[in-house]
Write a protein that holds these residues in place. Structure first.
Motif, PDB file in Angstrom:
ATOM      1  N   THR A  35       0.821  -1.402   0.474  1.00 30.87           N
ATOM      2  CA  THR A  35      -0.173  -0.025   0.372  1.00 30.87           C
ATOM      3  C   THR A  35       0.940   1.336   0.243  1.00 30.87           C
ATOM      4  O   THR A  35       1.285   1.624   1.176  1.00 30.87           O
ATOM      5  CB  THR A  35      -0.832   0.166   0.997  1.00 30.87           C
ATOM      6  N   THR A  36       1.438   1.856  -1.023  1.00 30.26           N
ATOM      7  CA  THR A  36       2.254   2.113  -1.429  1.00 30.26           C
ATOM      8  C   THR A  36       2.212   3.951  -0.530  1.00 30.26           C
ATOM      9  O   THR A  36       2.970   4.849   0.127  1.00 30.26           O
ATOM     10  CB  THR A  36       2.784   3.022  -3.116  1.00 30.26           C
ATOM     11  N   HIS A  39       3.080   3.568   2.883  1.00 31.14           N
ATOM     12  CA  HIS A  39       4.931   3.132   3.096  1.00 31.14           C
ATOM     13  C   HIS A  39       5.605   4.212   3.627  1.00 31.14           C
ATOM     14  O   HIS A  39       5.890   5.693   3.018  1.00 31.14           O
ATOM     15  CB  HIS A  39       5.640   2.327   2.022  1.00 31.14           C
ATOM     16  N   ARG A  40       5.603   4.728   4.754  1.00 29.52           N
ATOM     17  CA  ARG A  40       7.073   5.954   4.965  1.00 29.52           C
ATOM     18  C   ARG A  40       8.292   5.238   5.784  1.00 29.52           C
ATOM     19  O   ARG A  40       8.325   4.176   6.536  1.00 29.52           O
ATOM     20  CB  ARG A  40       6.145   6.373   6.253  1.00 29.52           C
ATOM     21  N   LEU A  41       9.659   5.912   5.271  1.00 26.72           N
ATOM     22  CA  LEU A  41      10.819   5.038   5.801  1.00 26.72           C
ATOM     23  C   LEU A  41      11.099   7.180   6.881  1.00 26.72           C
ATOM     24  O   LEU A  41      10.563   7.958   6.865  1.00 26.72           O
ATOM     25  CB  LEU A  41      11.613   5.379   5.158  1.00 26.72           C
ATOM     26  N   ARG A  42      11.637   6.103   8.133  1.00 26.90           N
ATOM     27  CA  ARG A  42      12.572   6.889   9.339  1.00 26.90           C
ATOM     28  C   ARG A  42      13.323   7.812   8.353  1.00 26.90           C
ATOM     29  O   ARG A  42      13.736   7.594   7.056  1.00 26.90           O
ATOM     30  CB  ARG A  42      13.440   6.054  10.146  1.00 26.90           C
ATOM     31  N   SER A  51       4.507   0.731   7.605  1.00 21.97           N
ATOM     32  CA  SER A  51       3.874   0.413   6.416  1.00 21.97           C
ATOM     33  C   SER A  51       3.051  -0.156   6.631  1.00 21.97           C
ATOM     34  O   SER A  51       3.054  -1.247   7.140  1.00 21.97           O
ATOM     35  CB  SER A  51       5.211  -0.064   5.764  1.00 21.97           C
ATOM     36  N   GLU A  52       2.415  -1.330   5.122  1.00 20.52           N
ATOM     37  CA  GLU A  52       1.083  -1.720   4.983  1.00 20.52           C
ATOM     38  C   GLU A  52       1.122  -2.562   3.216  1.00 20.52           C
ATOM     39  O   GLU A  52       2.008  -2.151   2.246  1.00 20.52           O
ATOM     40  CB  GLU A  52      -0.160  -0.793   4.859  1.00 20.52           C
ATOM     41  N   VAL A  53       1.260  -4.337   3.804  1.00 24.32           N
ATOM     42  CA  VAL A  53       1.083  -4.136   2.685  1.00 24.32           C
ATOM     43  C   VAL A  53      -0.633  -5.537   2.478  1.00 24.32           C
ATOM     44  O   VAL A  53      -0.884  -5.494   4.009  1.00 24.32           O
ATOM     45  CB  VAL A  53       1.713  -5.892   2.587  1.00 24.32           C
TER      46      VAL A  53
END
Length: 128
Positions: A35-36, A39-42, A51-53
């Motif tokens: 799930t774009t 999706h978050r990076l540190r 993030s989620e799939v």
């Protein structure tokens, strides 16, 4: 009750070591979709904050473990079209066998532990 799109009332939330590699694993083994927009990076750009799939319409949330949020894995039960094919993909992707493939009253089933410590109980329904 109104839920966000692609969310269910109950969803697992995993704290992992190697969350970016987890995405590759679930995409390869279970045809998961990232799930774009979730999706978050540190700030380091290398670890996952959130993030989620989705796998077959079910959502798994996850992040990289940290000092504040230590690693917490899970046992996950998943229905698939072919337990045999999914088992082979899981092993080829670094999982280890937890329970050998077998026929049970509820279907063809097996268990694997993924490289991140999660146990996946993989089952396909017996065809009549």
């Amino acid at each position: 009750m109104k839920l966000p799109k692609a969310h269910q009332v109950v969803m697992p939330y995993l704290m992992l070591n190697g969350a970016l590699k987890f995405i590759d694993f679930v995409k390869t083994v279970f045809n998961a979709e990232l799930t774009t927009n979730m999706h978050r990076l540190r700030e380091d750009g290398a670890t996952v904050m959130h993030s989620e799939v989705t796998i077959g319409g079910s959502t798994i949330m996850f992040s990289d473990a940290s000092a504040q949020w230590p690693e917490q894995t899970a046992n996950l039960f998943v229905y698939v079209e072919s337990a045999d094919d999914t088992y082979k993909k899981a092993i080829a992707s670094g999982a280890i066998t937890t329970m050998e493939l077998s026929n049970q009253s509820y279907g063809r089933t097996c268990g694997v532990t993924d490289p991140f410590g999660n146990v996946w109980w993989i089952t396909s329904i017996n065809k009549a």
